[in-house]
Design a protein around this motif. Structure first.
Motif: not given
Length: 256
Positions: A70, A104, A107-108, A125-126, A128-129
């Motif tokens: 990523l 991004c 969102v987090v 997932l956080m 990753s973002c």
């Protein structure tokens, strides 16, 4: 063709490096405080990947590999946007990656504020973002500065500083403008990254997860700065023929 568009002054690189390094320092400290993971670089993740594979923890190895991928994808995304849009609209080419980074982080920040249950999957997932966001930022700054500015990690920067410090033991190198400008740029990036991290730590103690929104506001300032810089450069470029005409006229008057 790229180098033609990426000519930048030392002052512009220092301004770009300082602003983006400040935000990178903030993001990295936030991720360490909340997720116990570094997100502004992937150097340590390669070591973790090797460790997880050697221990047979293939799920965790896959997760870490995904984080690295990523970060890579973030760099790829920002660069492909710049090289495909810059000729048409330089400001748009620079602002789109930063807008993606802001999205991004929003969102987090929003998820953590209202939905985060502190499960392992959510944390993965956080992270990753945030790694994708930092990949976008690092790719953008490196691309538009012709690789002179990389602000999301300081390993290479510290190495460069050490090399420069050794070069400055000779007088001729201390008087070299190119080396002196590089030193100023690297010091500005290092200081801004550190200050950004310190500020993030203090802000987090005050407003907790809302610190993500502060970082987003700061990135909007970066977009505003870039718009101002591009606009001013265009105005100066338009005025150059006028100034040349005046100079030629003055020279002709003096000759007569």
């Amino acid at each position: 063709m790229i180098s033609k568009h990426l000519d930048r002054t030392t002052k512009e690189n220092i301004q770009l490096g300082s602003l983006t390094a400040f935000s990178a320092g903030m993001v990295n400290v936030i991720s360490v405080i909340i997720f116990f993971a570094f997100t502004s670089n992937v150097t340590g993740h390669y070591a973790i990947l090797a460790q997880e594979i050697s221990h047979g923890n293939y799920y965790q190895a896959l997760v870490v590999f995904g984080w690295i991928a990523l970060f890579f994808l973030g760099n790829f995304t920002s660069n492909i946007i710049v090289i495909n849009f810059r000729d048409r609209n330089a400001y748009l080419a620079h602002s789109i990656p930063i807008v993606l980074e802001i999205l991004c982080l929003l969102v987090v920040g929003t998820y953590i504020q209202y939905y985060y249950k502190e499960t392992l999957l959510e944390t993965e997932l956080m992270v990753s973002c945030m790694l994708f966001a930092m990949g976008i930022q690092n790719g953008l700054t490196a691309t538009i500065s012709n690789s002179a500015v990389k602000t999301t990690h300081l390993t290479g920067l510290t190495t460069d500083l050490g090399i420069l410090a050794s070069l400055f033991t000779k007088k001729k190198n201390r008087e070299n403008p190119e080396l002196r400008n590089k030193w100023k740029l690297l010091i500005a990036i290092m200081a801004s990254y550190l200050i950004g991290g310190i500020c993030a730590g203090y802000i987090y103690l005050t407003i907790a997860y809302n610190v993500f929104f502060i970082v987003c506001i700061f990135l909007l300032i970066v977009i505003g700065y870039d718009f101002y810089r591009i606009r001013m450069n265009r105005l100066l470029h338009k005025k150059q023929p006028y100034y040349r005409k005046i100079i030629k006229h003055r020279i002709a008057q003096l000759s007569n």
